[in-house]
Design an enzyme around this catalytic site. Sequence first.
Site, mmCIF file in Angstrom:
data_model
loop_
_atom_site.group_PDB
_atom_site.id
_atom_site.type_symbol
_atom_site.label_atom_id
_atom_site.label_comp_id
_atom_site.label_asym_id
_atom_site.label_seq_id
_atom_site.Cartn_x
_atom_site.Cartn_y
_atom_site.Cartn_z
ATOM 1 N N HIS A 148 0.840 -1.209 0.000
ATOM 2 C CA HIS A 148 0.000 0.000 0.000
ATOM 3 C C HIS A 148 0.878 1.264 0.000
ATOM 4 O O HIS A 148 0.454 2.308 0.483
ATOM 5 C CB HIS A 148 -0.945 0.032 1.211
ATOM 6 N N SER A 198 14.966 20.138 -17.611
ATOM 7 C CA SER A 198 13.833 21.024 -17.870
ATOM 8 C C SER A 198 14.312 22.233 -18.660
ATOM 9 O O SER A 198 15.440 22.690 -18.493
ATOM 10 C CB SER A 198 13.260 21.480 -16.529
ATOM 11 N N LYS A 208 16.740 20.447 -12.629
ATOM 12 C CA LYS A 208 16.006 19.202 -12.814
ATOM 13 C C LYS A 208 16.799 18.073 -13.454
ATOM 14 O O LYS A 208 17.582 18.284 -14.370
ATOM 15 C CB LYS A 208 14.766 19.471 -13.675
ATOM 16 N N GLU A 267 9.096 7.444 -17.510
ATOM 17 C CA GLU A 267 7.711 7.920 -17.675
ATOM 18 C C GLU A 267 7.154 7.479 -19.019
ATOM 19 O O GLU A 267 6.000 7.057 -19.133
ATOM 20 C CB GLU A 267 7.664 9.441 -17.536
#
Length: 459
Positions: free
Chosen positions: A156, A277, A283, A290
């Site tokens: 969880h 970025s 970044k 992704e």
Amino acid sequence: MQRSWEKRLAAKPDELTVNYVESLSYDKRLYKYDIVGSIAHAAMLAQQKLITQAEFRAIEKGLVEISEDIEAGRFEFDKAAEDIHMAIEAALIQRIGDPGAKLHTGRSRNDQVATDIRLWLRDEIETLQAAIARLQAAFVQLASKHTNDPMPAYTHLQRAQPIVIAAYLLSFVEQLERDSVRLKNCRMILNASPLGSGAIAGSTLAIDRKSTAEQLGFPDIVYNSIDAISDRDFCAEFIFDCALIAAHLSRFAEDWILFSSHEFGFLRIDDAFCTSSSMMPQKRNPDVLELMRSKTGAVYGALVAMLTILKGQPSGYNRDLQEDKIHVFSTADTTAKSLEIAAAVVSHTTFQTKEIRAGLDSGFLDATALAEYLVQKGIPFRKAHGIVGALVAQCEQQGKSLGQLSRAEFQERSSVIEADVYDSLGAVNVVRHYVSAGAAGPEQAQQQLTFWKKHLAES
Ligand code: ARG
């Protein structure tokens, strides 16, 4: 470009029709398989005396030349040919004349395309299995560096129990093994020759289907000509197998996106597999992972498309089946690319073992092990669960870990708790105490590693 069926229809197909029905733009990648299938078919026709040996030799030579021209980019694909089968046949007839016109004896594009896609899938499945094995090897390699390094395991997404990093990594190796076995089964099921089933009912000519099957390395033929040309169940199965690979890759990607975040800080993916970025200079983004997660959606989409193509078609060949290839090809390409980059990411990632260790004392990862300690002292598990639950609540209030409780505090809750309790507390101690088969401790991880190293070397 002469169409094989053009004498039948009064008018040439409208440009709209040409563009709508063509599959050449995507099925041209089957050309090698179409050509070996045609050569096998022609050799069989000669064996059966349906064509002469000289005609066979002319056909074979012509087809080999066409293959070389396609390979070299010299072949002109004309979408008026509709598909790769007619494009090659038309080119053959143009080059060698009448012998070329005999090639389609006892054959239809229906059995031809069913053969081509099976031949293509046989090879593609082996390519994917090799890519799976490379990804497994990358996980094994990384796991062998971390058989003793603890990390938290989550259920969880809440801290659950401590494990060694190797055990976590090897969980992916095991999933991937099943993916590979599923592909192997798929290959076994599709590995039968539909060639010679013709349009739907076979032929009145004495063709020898076993001969073409043997030449093409099929261990058997599909025995029912109607089934042979009309089903693509194996395409749906292939895409499903890839959908599960994609699901596994997506869950892996999701983990590592989280684990590479500042909040977790468990691992660092090499800069070569990150992006940055355009605005925020600090970044390091896990875009590769992704996109791996996102591409799973396209594979699932292909599965739904393929199943829907099969549904509601009447028996026999229907042109709907042409679009099987769009989904089979895109699925195979996406899966292959994702497997490849996943292996590269795994090989270029470092676990931040120090940082992980530093955070292991929070979250009560050792609570279950403490309950099992009580069980070993004769307390029924349900009671032990209650005792530890109360201890955890107490620790939470006092801002302590279980290991920071004094002996007296332990004794207050249960008299069976002795000084040896401290040996069962803390993530490092807990992982050492795992004894059950397949548990997430160093010993079991080492056993699994030994197994996988041997298994991967053998396959
Ligand atoms: N391009 C077709 C396909 O991929 C080949 C078979 C066409 N057969 C036919 N009778 N129209 O399925």
